[in-house]
Scaffold this motif. Sequence first.
Motif, PDB file in Angstrom:
ATOM      1  N   LEU A   1       4.695  59.259  41.927  1.00 13.09           N
ATOM      2  CA  LEU A   1       6.064  59.768  42.064  1.00 13.09           C
ATOM      3  C   LEU A   1       6.797  59.050  43.189  1.00 13.09           C
ATOM      4  O   LEU A   1       7.965  58.677  43.053  1.00 13.09           O
ATOM      5  CB  LEU A   1       6.037  61.273  42.326  1.00 13.09           C
ATOM      6  N   CYS A   2       6.117  58.867  44.327  1.00 12.32           N
ATOM      7  CA  CYS A   2       6.729  58.162  45.461  1.00 12.32           C
ATOM      8  C   CYS A   2       7.013  56.710  45.101  1.00 12.32           C
ATOM      9  O   CYS A   2       8.056  56.156  45.475  1.00 12.32           O
ATOM     10  CB  CYS A   2       5.812  58.230  46.687  1.00 12.32           C
ATOM     11  N   PHE A   3       6.081  56.088  44.376  1.00  5.82           N
ATOM     12  CA  PHE A   3       6.271  54.698  43.957  1.00  5.82           C
ATOM     13  C   PHE A   3       7.490  54.569  43.054  1.00  5.82           C
ATOM     14  O   PHE A   3       8.295  53.647  43.203  1.00  5.82           O
ATOM     15  CB  PHE A   3       5.015  54.211  43.236  1.00  5.82           C
ATOM     16  N   ASP A   4       7.648  55.498  42.118  1.00 11.64           N
ATOM     17  CA  ASP A   4       8.778  55.442  41.179  1.00 11.64           C
ATOM     18  C   ASP A   4      10.117  55.638  41.876  1.00 11.64           C
ATOM     19  O   ASP A   4      11.153  55.207  41.365  1.00 11.64           O
ATOM     20  CB  ASP A   4       8.608  56.503  40.086  1.00 11.64           C
ATOM     21  N   ARG A   5      10.107  56.305  43.051  1.00 13.36           N
ATOM     22  CA  ARG A   5      11.359  56.532  43.782  1.00 13.36           C
ATOM     23  C   ARG A   5      11.825  55.290  44.544  1.00 13.36           C
ATOM     24  O   ARG A   5      12.957  55.253  45.014  1.00 13.36           O
ATOM     25  CB  ARG A   5      11.185  57.686  44.767  1.00 13.36           C
ATOM     26  N   ILE A   6      10.945  54.304  44.700  1.00 10.25           N
ATOM     27  CA  ILE A   6      11.315  53.088  45.432  1.00 10.25           C
ATOM     28  C   ILE A   6      12.245  52.255  44.552  1.00 10.25           C
ATOM     29  O   ILE A   6      11.846  51.796  43.481  1.00 10.25           O
ATOM     30  CB  ILE A   6      10.072  52.267  45.837  1.00 10.25           C
ATOM     31  N   ARG A   7      13.466  52.059  45.002  1.00 15.90           N
ATOM     32  CA  ARG A   7      14.455  51.367  44.164  1.00 15.90           C
ATOM     33  C   ARG A   7      14.155  49.877  44.050  1.00 15.90           C
ATOM     34  O   ARG A   7      14.130  49.322  42.959  1.00 15.90           O
ATOM     35  CB  ARG A   7      15.864  51.574  44.738  1.00 15.90           C
ATOM     36  N   GLU A   8      13.959  49.235  45.186  1.00 11.70           N
ATOM     37  CA  GLU A   8      13.657  47.800  45.185  1.00 11.70           C
ATOM     38  C   GLU A   8      12.212  47.626  45.627  1.00 11.70           C
ATOM     39  O   GLU A   8      11.901  47.626  46.813  1.00 11.70           O
ATOM     40  CB  GLU A   8      14.621  47.044  46.104  1.00 11.70           C
ATOM     41  N   LYS A   9      11.332  47.469  44.658  1.00  9.13           N
ATOM     42  CA  LYS A   9       9.895  47.385  44.939  1.00  9.13           C
ATOM     43  C   LYS A   9       9.536  45.968  45.389  1.00  9.13           C
ATOM     44  O   LYS A   9       9.674  45.023  44.625  1.00  9.13           O
ATOM     45  CB  LYS A   9       9.094  47.778  43.696  1.00  9.13           C
ATOM     46  N   ASN A  10       9.055  45.863  46.623  1.00 10.31           N
ATOM     47  CA  ASN A  10       8.641  44.561  47.140  1.00 10.31           C
ATOM     48  C   ASN A  10       7.138  44.378  46.951  1.00 10.31           C
ATOM     49  O   ASN A  10       6.455  45.213  46.354  1.00 10.31           O
ATOM     50  CB  ASN A  10       9.037  44.410  48.616  1.00 10.31           C
ATOM     51  N   LEU A  11       6.609  43.278  47.480  1.00 10.59           N
ATOM     52  CA  LEU A  11       5.183  42.964  47.319  1.00 10.59           C
ATOM     53  C   LEU A  11       4.303  44.069  47.884  1.00 10.59           C
ATOM     54  O   LEU A  11       3.301  44.464  47.266  1.00 10.59           O
ATOM     55  CB  LEU A  11       4.871  41.629  48.005  1.00 10.59           C
ATOM     56  N   VAL A  12       4.676  44.594  49.059  1.00 11.98           N
ATOM     57  CA  VAL A  12       3.867  45.641  49.698  1.00 11.98           C
ATOM     58  C   VAL A  12       3.785  46.882  48.805  1.00 11.98           C
ATOM     59  O   VAL A  12       2.712  47.476  48.640  1.00 11.98           O
ATOM     60  CB  VAL A  12       4.445  46.004  51.085  1.00 11.98           C
ATOM     61  N   ALA A  13       4.910  47.275  48.219  1.00 14.04           N
ATOM     62  CA  ALA A  13       4.932  48.463  47.353  1.00 14.04           C
ATOM     63  C   ALA A  13       4.026  48.274  46.137  1.00 14.04           C
ATOM     64  O   ALA A  13       3.226  49.165  45.793  1.00 14.04           O
ATOM     65  CB  ALA A  13       6.356  48.759  46.914  1.00 14.04           C
ATOM     66  N   TRP A  14       4.132  47.119  45.478  1.00 12.09           N
ATOM     67  CA  TRP A  14       3.288  46.861  44.302  1.00 12.09           C
ATOM     68  C   TRP A  14       1.816  46.808  44.694  1.00 12.09           C
ATOM     69  O   TRP A  14       0.960  47.374  43.994  1.00 12.09           O
ATOM     70  CB  TRP A  14       3.708  45.554  43.628  1.00 12.09           C
ATOM     71  N   ASN A  15       1.504  46.125  45.785  1.00 13.57           N
ATOM     72  CA  ASN A  15       0.106  46.038  46.231  1.00 13.57           C
ATOM     73  C   ASN A  15      -0.470  47.419  46.527  1.00 13.57           C
ATOM     74  O   ASN A  15      -1.629  47.705  46.214  1.00 13.57           O
ATOM     75  CB  ASN A  15      -0.004  45.162  47.481  1.00 13.57           C
ATOM     76  N   THR A  16       0.352  48.271  47.153  1.00 12.79           N
ATOM     77  CA  THR A  16      -0.107  49.618  47.493  1.00 12.79           C
ATOM     78  C   THR A  16      -0.431  50.408  46.235  1.00 12.79           C
ATOM     79  O   THR A  16      -1.456  51.105  46.173  1.00 12.79           O
ATOM     80  CB  THR A  16       0.960  50.360  48.317  1.00 12.79           C
ATOM     81  N   MET A  17       0.403  50.292  45.216  1.00 16.36           N
ATOM     82  CA  MET A  17       0.176  51.036  43.970  1.00 16.36           C
ATOM     83  C   MET A  17      -1.031  50.487  43.215  1.00 16.36           C
ATOM     84  O   MET A  17      -1.844  51.254  42.667  1.00 16.36           O
ATOM     85  CB  MET A  17       1.428  50.968  43.091  1.00 16.36           C
ATOM     86  N   ILE A  18      -1.175  49.177  43.177  1.00 15.78           N
ATOM     87  CA  ILE A  18      -2.332  48.562  42.498  1.00 15.78           C
ATOM     88  C   ILE A  18      -3.629  48.979  43.188  1.00 15.78           C
ATOM     89  O   ILE A  18      -4.610  49.358  42.531  1.00 15.78           O
ATOM     90  CB  ILE A  18      -2.192  47.020  42.476  1.00 15.78           C
ATOM     91  N   THR A  19      -3.629  48.961  44.522  1.00 12.35           N
ATOM     92  CA  THR A  19      -4.810  49.370  45.292  1.00 12.35           C
ATOM     93  C   THR A  19      -5.112  50.845  45.072  1.00 12.35           C
ATOM     94  O   THR A  19      -6.281  51.252  45.000  1.00 12.35           O
ATOM     95  CB  THR A  19      -4.594  49.086  46.793  1.00 12.35           C
ATOM     96  N   ALA A  20      -4.057  51.659  44.970  1.00 16.44           N
ATOM     97  CA  ALA A  20      -4.233  53.093  44.712  1.00 16.44           C
ATOM     98  C   ALA A  20      -4.919  53.320  43.368  1.00 16.44           C
ATOM     99  O   ALA A  20      -5.886  54.092  43.265  1.00 16.44           O
ATOM    100  CB  ALA A  20      -2.883  53.800  44.747  1.00 16.44           C
ATOM    101  N   TYR A  21      -4.429  52.650  42.332  1.00 16.08           N
ATOM    102  CA  TYR A  21      -5.058  52.778  41.015  1.00 16.08           C
ATOM    103  C   TYR A  21      -6.522  52.327  41.060  1.00 16.08           C
ATOM    104  O   TYR A  21      -7.396  52.949  40.453  1.00 16.08           O
ATOM    105  CB  TYR A  21      -4.295  51.945  39.981  1.00 16.08           C
ATOM    106  N   ALA A  22      -6.782  51.235  41.787  1.00 16.89           N
ATOM    107  CA  ALA A  22      -8.150  50.708  41.875  1.00 16.89           C
ATOM    108  C   ALA A  22      -9.091  51.719  42.510  1.00 16.89           C
ATOM    109  O   ALA A  22     -10.209  51.941  42.023  1.00 16.89           O
ATOM    110  CB  ALA A  22      -8.158  49.405  42.675  1.00 16.89           C
ATOM    111  N   SER A  23      -8.644  52.370  43.589  1.00 15.85           N
ATOM    112  CA  SER A  23      -9.512  53.319  44.298  1.00 15.85           C
ATOM    113  C   SER A  23      -9.812  54.553  43.460  1.00 15.85           C
ATOM    114  O   SER A  23     -10.807  55.243  43.692  1.00 15.85           O
ATOM    115  CB  SER A  23      -8.878  53.730  45.627  1.00 15.85           C
ATOM    116  N   HIS A  24      -8.966  54.834  42.475  1.00 19.40           N
ATOM    117  CA  HIS A  24      -9.194  55.975  41.582  1.00 19.40           C
ATOM    118  C   HIS A  24      -9.849  55.542  40.268  1.00 19.40           C
ATOM    119  O   HIS A  24      -9.975  56.349  39.344  1.00 19.40           O
ATOM    120  CB  HIS A  24      -7.881  56.701  41.305  1.00 19.40           C
TER     121      HIS A  24
END
Length: 665
Positions: A349-372
Amino acid sequence: MLHVLLRTSTTPPNPKTKCILILSHLHSHSHSHQPKCFTHTTLRSLLQPLLNQDPPHILSYAPIFQFLTGQNLSKLGQQIHAHIILRGLQPNAFLAAKIIAMYASSGHLHSAITVFHRTNHPTTLLYNSILRACALNGYSEKTIGLYFTMHSLGLKGDNFTFPFVLKCCADLSSVWMGKCVHGQSLRIGLEFDIYVGTSLIDFYVKCGELRDACKLFDKMTVRDVSSWNALIAGYMKNGEICIAEDLFRMMSCRNTVSWTAMISGYTQNGLADQALCVFEEMLKEDTEVRPNWVTIMSVLPACAQLSALERGRRIHDFACRIGLDSNASVQAALVAMYAKCGSLVDARLCFDRIREKNLVAWNTMITAYASHGCGMECVWAFEGMIREGIQPDTITFTGLLSGCSHSGLVDVGLKYFHCMNTEYFVEPRVEHYACVVDLLGRAGRLVDAKELIDQMPMQAGPSIWGALLAACRSHRNLEMAEIAARKLFVLEPENSGNYVLLSNMYAEVGKWKEVDNLRALLKSHGMKKSPGCSWIEVNGKAHLFLGGDASHPQAREIYMLLEALPEKIKAAGYIPDTSFVLHDVSEEEKEYNLTTHSEKLAIAFGLLNTSPGVILRVTKNLRICGDCHTAAKFISKIYGREIIVRDVNRFHHFKDGSCSCGDYW
């Protein structure tokens, strides 16, 4: 546009006509962007002298550029600069410094550099403007080169020059260059200037030269809060927490940076409880000092370390109330916090609220999915990132390959690994090879994993051999496990976990002599097995349990529940896996030992102290044992609870008798 104007020769138009056009543009600009009224009023009053003077005096332009600096009105700035050029006027060093500052504040660094090089008879002020512009835009080497050119021209630096040069020396970790600059400041009597002195302390701290920073601090007759902050941050970075705490207590005046340095320092040193306590204390302070976005970014990882979801939510709510939740860095930190606290839904939900997703935002979400263990979601996020035109980096591929590994996506993971250099221009590093060894090892392809290690272009480190050893444990390949373990005994001799894992494998096959040898080796090195511990947050408070722990105030109730548990879950099909209790004792004792594992104690406490339907979130410092994993599936079914366990490797989501990992872990 600027370069075209600089090259163009034309007959100067009537200055009044040009100024009227600028004022007209300002009027249309006001309707499209709606800046504050005083901005227009001030600009009109500053432009008025250009209408009244024929020709306008060159210095009449200076206050206009000074006002435009930082106002995000670069188009107006360019038009006024064009007016100067078309009038055939040549900016002197004073005016050029103002123009450079305006361009730099709007992100037009190339235009700022062009103005600098076109200006005759440079002064210290002119150099300060370009040094500041380059330093703040991350051009550290260029900044230092310009400084030495300035020095060679006989221009002396002042208290505005040295802070930016020293910042760049720190960014480059160039101690010798910084010391040269320090010497030059000393020769002109600026060492103890409050701005230069603080910048010197900050430089030495960032370069790890704490002794020099402390000497300088002690010599300073006047210290501002920035000097204290720099030193506190340095000691925290160096792990000398007690000294940092003493300095913090000695401060007569603290600002937001002071509090943030302590919070960040505690978090980085793994002292999450202290970080949260200092944050709470900061909020209670009866002053105007309030957290900023850096403070929020620093405290959220502390919540993640403790899996303190409720405290993380409260900090999120606080950030929303003070308007910091729209900051891109805070948004990425929120994604990471929720993911590490076990709430992947909130993270998304927090990721979807980010209007302009930069490299850090994408990396954080990819890492989050990986850990789960959500491999397909990792791939989805990666492909979405590529479609958005974001160039991946080493962190991106670590998350992507890890996600593929935890989900058994062997062919997908290998495809990305083999094309990461040729297609995405990211050179594979040790961490990527470790992910692929883990990917192959989990799939039982141990021979392929070993061949990959042998073909690596760099030396295999502990992460590589550790991944292979863990895979050998899962697939019971003792011969290859011995190879991996022997390597690890050399690479990380203080890590008791490697000895214990190999010892357990020996015990499984009844090689008790080898078990005794490894135990003796552990003892001779003065090492002890890391005790397994688990904790659970209930009503905002964390409760910690060790294996066999009876010290908790509710120990009696917890053990009563656990005594009745085996029969309940056995009726549902549970069979205790006593291979995880590798001691020469009876089966009955082994089963009892299984019931007192720290994970089960934490789950039992959660069942006793939360309402039906509440998700139980447990964190363990080691890998969850196989029997606890099986038991958690049955408990989730019998009690109708969702149980989320975060171990050292990943998250396990237990619900309705199954786990999100699909027993592939």
